[in-house]
Scaffold this active site. Structure first.
Site, PDB file in Angstrom:
ATOM      1  N   ARG A   1       0.834  -1.213   0.000  1.00 13.76           N
ATOM      2  CA  ARG A   1       0.000   0.000   0.000  1.00 13.76           C
ATOM      3  C   ARG A   1       0.864   1.256   0.000  1.00 13.76           C
ATOM      4  O   ARG A   1       0.561   2.221  -0.707  1.00 13.76           O
ATOM      5  CB  ARG A   1      -0.943   0.013   1.208  1.00 13.76           C
ATOM      6  CG  ARG A   1      -1.999  -1.074   1.145  1.00 13.76           C
ATOM      7  CD  ARG A   1      -2.851  -1.111   2.396  1.00 13.76           C
ATOM      8  NE  ARG A   1      -2.003  -1.355   3.546  1.00 13.76           N
ATOM      9  CZ  ARG A   1      -2.285  -0.985   4.787  1.00 13.76           C
ATOM     10  NH1 ARG A   1      -3.389  -0.329   5.071  1.00 13.76           N
ATOM     11  NH2 ARG A   1      -1.460  -1.259   5.783  1.00 13.76           N
TER      12      ARG A   1
ATOM     13  N   ASN B   1      -6.090  -2.689   2.559  1.00 11.42           N
ATOM     14  CA  ASN B   1      -6.092  -4.137   2.715  1.00 11.42           C
ATOM     15  C   ASN B   1      -7.526  -4.627   2.843  1.00 11.42           C
ATOM     16  O   ASN B   1      -8.344  -4.013   3.532  1.00 11.42           O
ATOM     17  CB  ASN B   1      -5.313  -4.555   3.966  1.00 11.42           C
ATOM     18  CG  ASN B   1      -3.817  -4.457   3.787  1.00 11.42           C
ATOM     19  OD1 ASN B   1      -3.308  -4.434   2.673  1.00 11.42           O
ATOM     20  ND2 ASN B   1      -3.103  -4.401   4.895  1.00 11.42           N
TER      21      ASN B   1
END
Length: 103
Positions: free
Chosen positions: A31, A50
């Site tokens: 990320r 996530n």
């Protein structure tokens, strides 16, 4: 640029791309690197998050070409972890993102 079937775009030419990235993409900085890539491309707003099933969801709004560059980066294997596949959809931008965030 021509609009393809199933593609939605704002009058200003911006689009929303939502991608789900499968593989070993959680717990490896995926990320964070996605955010850095979005910022280096420029003009993108959205987030990387996530998911409970092990995927990472990436939502990017901006110019179609910029979104395509981010999608290509997600797919090309030059990411942390291991990407087994990416599925994306294109839509009309919803707005509301001040920048590109990690969630």
């Amino acid at each position: 640029m021509e609009q393809t079937a199933g593609e939605s775009r704002n009058q200003d030419g911006t689009v929303r791309m939502t991608a789900w990235v499968r593989g070993r993409v959680q717990g490896v900085g995926f990320r964070w690197f996605t955010r850095e890539q979005a910022l280096s491309i420029g003009g993108l707003r959205g987030f990387a998050s996530n998911r409970d099933d092990g995927r990472v969801q990436v939502v990017a709004e901006g110019d179609r070409v910029a979104c395509e560059r981010l999608l290509a980066w997600l797919r090309d294997g030059d990411t942390p972890g291991r990407v087994d596949g990416v599925t994306e959809i294109w839509d009309t931008p919803r707005g509301g993102y001040p920048d590109f965030a990690i969630r």
